[in-house]
Write an enzyme that holds these catalytic residues in place. Structure first.
Site, PDB file in Angstrom:
ATOM      1  CD  GLU A 203      -1.280  -2.304   1.895  1.00  9.51           C
ATOM      2  OE1 GLU A 203      -2.170  -2.822   2.800  1.00  9.51           O
ATOM      3  OE2 GLU A 203      -0.210  -2.571   2.113  1.00  9.51           O
TER       4      GLU A 203
ATOM      5  CB  ALA B 113      19.310 -51.218  -5.966  1.00  7.91           C
TER       6      ALA B 113
ATOM      7  N   PRO C 200      12.878 -42.097   0.125  1.00  3.48           N
ATOM      8  CG  PRO C 200      13.165 -44.289  -0.792  1.00  3.48           C
ATOM      9  CD  PRO C 200      13.888 -42.980  -0.792  1.00  3.48           C
TER      10      PRO C 200
END
Length: 368
Positions: free
Chosen positions: A60, A172, A300
């Protein structure tokens, strides 16, 4: 406060412009909300502004400076209720009153306890017409992190993942560079830049030694996100890129961990749950530190724990047209899904396709 009816499509167009301006503070306004302001008088826009950074003038004030004397008798469109308290800057409600604005249209009320209707009340006490609720859904979406911190006491949690077409995130062995192409990896930087913190786990730090910094170039103003490592026993300290000094770093650990001397980072002990740092305690601490959005970049186990606990607000998934096979690591571990009825359905919020075939999906858990 009873909302005043909006007058016409012009109101909507000017509020949309104010929201557009607010977005310019995406990387720099935090921990404050992003706010934009447009001032119109007699059919002409006479002032515009947005909140650039905490401690600096609010939207503002910038708009009123640009408008000058033309603000008298004007309408101010602002994406969040003007503040009414003295913080690091004077109250915006007083500035609007002093400028002679006669109408204020706000997208939404500010739930921050020191405002929460007080700004509207000050404006109305001065005889200013106030309307609230215009494009509120869009305003809430823009400041979803700030609102999460104020209303829920914790940051908005976004889990970022990169996966193959068969849903694998690494081999892996842990090898994962690179599943996605350069365009997707560059896009991630923009999501990091809007985050107050980037959170990872000890396993990811040990496997990848990530820097977890924002790389957008010197021309882009960014408040560096806090790098947060969940490490119960502080076993990842040997990997040092996460505390290279280019951005602050915080280790969240268990109460029995030995904190070393001379390490360039902050440390905070938190209670444990099931042998790991309590996730709710960690998120509450980050909320107390003014973190609006957390981007999780982890393996994960941690991503699965957050999802299982219902603490994931959105998933940022980058998917490559690549197959890694069933021996590679999955997106999530430990979800405990054994039947179709237990499956977790997600809502697609946004999708972006890159020229190299990668795509970005923004997904959110569906509410029950």
């Amino acid at each position: 406060m009873s909302p005043t009816p909006f007058r016409d499509e012009r109101d909507r167009a000017l509020m949309a412009r104010a929201l557009e301006l607010a977005q310019r503070g995406l990387y720099s306004a935090r921990p404050n909300p992003m706010v934009g302001c447009v001032i119109e008088r007699e059919g002409q826009v006479v002032g515009e502004g947005w909140h650039e950074r905490a401690g600096g003038p609010h939207a503002e004030v910038f708009a009123l400076r640009q408008a000058g004397d033309r603000a008298r008798g004007a309408t101010a469109y602002v994406t969040l209720e003007p503040c009414a308290h003295h913080g690091r800057t004077p109250p915006c409600a007083e500035a609007l009153v002093d400028a002679g604005v006669t109408r204020v249209v706000a997208a939404m009320r500010d739930p921050f306890p020191r405002v929460d209707g007080a700004g509207f009340a000050r404006l109305q006490a001065a005889g200013i017409e106030v309307a609230s609720g215009l494009l509120e859904a869009q305003a809430r979406e823009l400041n979803r992190g700030f609102l999460s911190r104020i209303e829920r006491g914790r940051p908005w949690v976004r889990v970022k993942l990169a996966a193959s077409l068969d849903g694998r995130t690494a081999m892996a062995s842990g090898e994962s560079k690179w599943i996605t192409g350069a365009a997707a990896r560059a896009d991630v930087q923009h999501w990091r830049a809007r985050s107050g913190a980037i959170l990872t786990g000890a396993d990811t730090v040990l496997a990848d030694d990530p820097a977890l910094t924002v790389r957008l170039g010197p021309e882009v103003e960014v408040v560096p996100p806090l790098r947060v490592v969940l490490d119960t026993q502080l076993r990842s300290l040997a990997a040092g890129q996460v505390r290279d000094g280019s951005a602050p770093a915080l280790y969240l650990h268990g109460p029995q961990a030995r904190v070393p001397v001379g390490i360039q980072a902050e440390f905070a002990a938190l209670p444990l749950r099931d042998g790991h740092v309590d996730l709710d305690a960690a998120l509450a601490l980050l909320g107390e530190r003014g973190i609006n959005e957390v981007q999780v970049e982890a393996g994960p186990a941690l991503c699965g724990a957050l999802l299982r606990a219902g603490r994931v607000d959105e998933l940022l998934l980058y998917q490559a047209p690549l197959l890694l096979g069933d021996g590679a690591r999955p997106l999530f571990a430990g979800l405990g899904i054994e039947s179709m009825a237990q499956g977790r359905r997600l809502q697609l919020v946004d999708e972006l396709c890159f020229d190299d075939g990668d795509r970005r999906l923004l997904l959110r858990p569906q509410q029950a």
